[in-house]
Design a protein around this motif. Structure first.
Motif, PDB file in Angstrom:
ATOM      1  N   ALA A 297       0.848  -1.203   0.000  1.00  9.35           N
ATOM      2  CA  ALA A 297       0.000   0.000   0.000  1.00  9.35           C
ATOM      3  C   ALA A 297       0.875   1.241   0.000  1.00  9.35           C
ATOM      4  O   ALA A 297       0.641   2.196  -0.745  1.00  9.35           O
ATOM      5  CB  ALA A 297      -0.916  -0.010   1.216  1.00  9.35           C
TER       6      ALA A 297
ATOM      7  N   ARG B  35       2.284   1.852  -3.373  1.00  5.91           N
ATOM      8  CA  ARG B  35       1.291   2.394  -4.309  1.00  5.91           C
ATOM      9  C   ARG B  35       1.152   3.904  -4.107  1.00  5.91           C
ATOM     10  O   ARG B  35       1.108   4.670  -5.072  1.00  5.91           O
ATOM     11  CB  ARG B  35      -0.061   1.700  -4.124  1.00  5.91           C
ATOM     12  N   VAL B  36       1.085   4.317  -2.867  1.00  4.56           N
ATOM     13  CA  VAL B  36       0.967   5.755  -2.575  1.00  4.56           C
ATOM     14  C   VAL B  36       2.210   6.495  -3.067  1.00  4.56           C
ATOM     15  O   VAL B  36       2.120   7.501  -3.774  1.00  4.56           O
ATOM     16  CB  VAL B  36       0.789   6.000  -1.060  1.00  4.56           C
TER      17      VAL B  36
ATOM     18  N   SER C 251      -2.286   8.014   5.241  1.00  4.69           N
ATOM     19  CA  SER C 251      -2.544   7.703   3.826  1.00  4.69           C
ATOM     20  C   SER C 251      -2.268   6.235   3.532  1.00  4.69           C
ATOM     21  O   SER C 251      -2.972   5.607   2.734  1.00  4.69           O
ATOM     22  CB  SER C 251      -1.704   8.607   2.914  1.00  4.69           C
TER      23      SER C 251
ATOM     24  N   GLU D 134      -4.995   3.581   2.141  1.00  3.53           N
ATOM     25  CA  GLU D 134      -4.728   2.821   0.922  1.00  3.53           C
ATOM     26  C   GLU D 134      -4.843   1.320   1.169  1.00  3.53           C
ATOM     27  O   GLU D 134      -5.276   0.573   0.299  1.00  3.53           O
ATOM     28  CB  GLU D 134      -3.333   3.167   0.391  1.00  3.53           C
TER      29      GLU D 134
ATOM     30  N   ASN E 157      -6.738   0.041   3.355  1.00  7.88           N
ATOM     31  CA  ASN E 157      -8.074  -0.225   3.888  1.00  7.88           C
ATOM     32  C   ASN E 157      -8.060  -0.779   5.313  1.00  7.88           C
ATOM     33  O   ASN E 157      -8.845  -1.676   5.646  1.00  7.88           O
ATOM     34  CB  ASN E 157      -8.835  -1.191   2.970  1.00  7.88           C
TER      35      ASN E 157
END
Lengths: 204, 204
Positions: free
Chosen positions: A17, A20-21, A34, A38, A40
């Motif tokens: 995650a 990805r950010v 954040s 991302e 979840n």
DNA sequence: AAATCTTTGATACCGACGTATCAAAGCGAT
DNA sequence: ATCGCTTTGATACGTCGGTATCAAAGATTT
């Protein structure tokens, strides 16, 4: 409604995650919150697995380096001649370019870290900065093999050529990342350079 | 007790302060407050001359690029043969390396900006990202001159070679910045590469 | 069933930072 | 001397982000 995943799964879930950010919005957009969003999961859970942000970032870097290593190994293994220096070197260098989203993220995050490391002694001491050194020795070895094989002229200095290859690949990678150059353009340049080195493919 | 400096003086005073902060502690340490402190003026005055931080940063980048251009021009002008392609190219490339504090700051800040630009479209549209393009054309021109002079073999592709030189120089620069390589090591590599290009000095 | 590990939620604290505002005062020019 | 530009100071507002804390509840293990 906890789903109860084991530690390793959670760790990679969170790290992926984060990447990805970082890959889409940059490393500055990576916050505990954040990353949690991302992935979840709750902010609290990110804290639970990686107590501090610094540990989280270092873990992400390790994860990233590991994936990059795997990518390159796979790429070399999948060539038609995984024992020919020219083939190996060209595979390694082109796989290091930011062609797809994965390698783009790698380049982006690695460079961002590197910039931080230039002014932060604590980060500069991290082992990930010695990866290029390992790579340089690997390339130099391959070049020396080529010289023994007769596929590289003996007057070339393997060590210096390896350093040049590494810097060239890094420079091209950055240019591709910034959109100053296409990936095809960069691979062409690498191939061109290897040709003019006199590094030929070993005949079957 | 206002000292009443004119706008230009103040602007450069503030921008130089910013570069000192960025050069020593990194771009993340650049805040309106830290710049004010470094320049020995009040926060309010920084706001007065550069209303927003974004404008301040862009101005700093312009300033930085201008200084780098001057440095290179001076360096070329001070060589013993300021019209010989080999001499010019070698001067340009080695001057681009982070050897002293000034060029080190340039590299550091430029790279930091570049990383941001990779994920920020607004920054990516900035003109400073086209500087390498200009440089590439310049280098290609020099290489073509050399071919006409007979100091570079005709089978070399000037455009590709220029791209390689630029990437090589950038990559070496980054390595020097991170302490993975010494500046001497990098200049040696550049010289070595130019030698093997077959790019010779023009006889007097 | 008890004990332990995992997960969530709400929430809070504190510091940093960009930005904004108001008042006041020094200095140069007209 | 008046007007306008420059400079300072104090200060405040809102936001964001890392970190911390407390309570509670689901899941797994023993």
């Amino acid at each position: 409604m906890p789903k109860l995943a084991d530690r390793d799964t959670r760790h990679t879930q969170i790290l992926e995650a984060l990447l990805r950010v970082a890959g889409s919005q940059g490393l500055h957009a990576v916050t505990m919150r954040s990353v949690a969003a991302e992935a979840n999961i709750s902010l609290r859970l990110v804290q639970y697995y990686f107590e501090t942000k610094e540990k989280l970032l270092l873990a992400a870097l390790d994860h990233l380096a590991g994936r990059q290593r795997e990518r390159i190994q796979t790429r070399v293994r999948d060539t038609d001649a995984p024992d020919d220096p020219r083939t190996i070197i060209e595979a390694v260098l082109t796989e290091s370019l930011p062609t797809d989203q994965d390698s783009r993220t790698f380049h982006l995050v690695y460079t961002a870290y590197a910039v931080h490391a230039a002014t932060d002694p604590a980060l500069a001491a991290q082992p990930f900065l010695r990866a290029p050194d390992t790579m340089e020795h690997f390339l130099a070895d391959q070049l020396r093999h080529a010289q023994r094989d007769g596929t590289l002229p003996p007057h070339r200095d393997a060590h210096t050529e390896a350093a040049i290859l590494l810097a060239l690949s890094a420079g091209l990678g950055t240019a591709v990342l910034l959109g100053q150059r296409t990936a095809e353009n960069a691979t062409t340049a690498i191939s061109y350079h290897l040709d003019h080195l006199g590094l030929t493919r070993r005949p079957a």
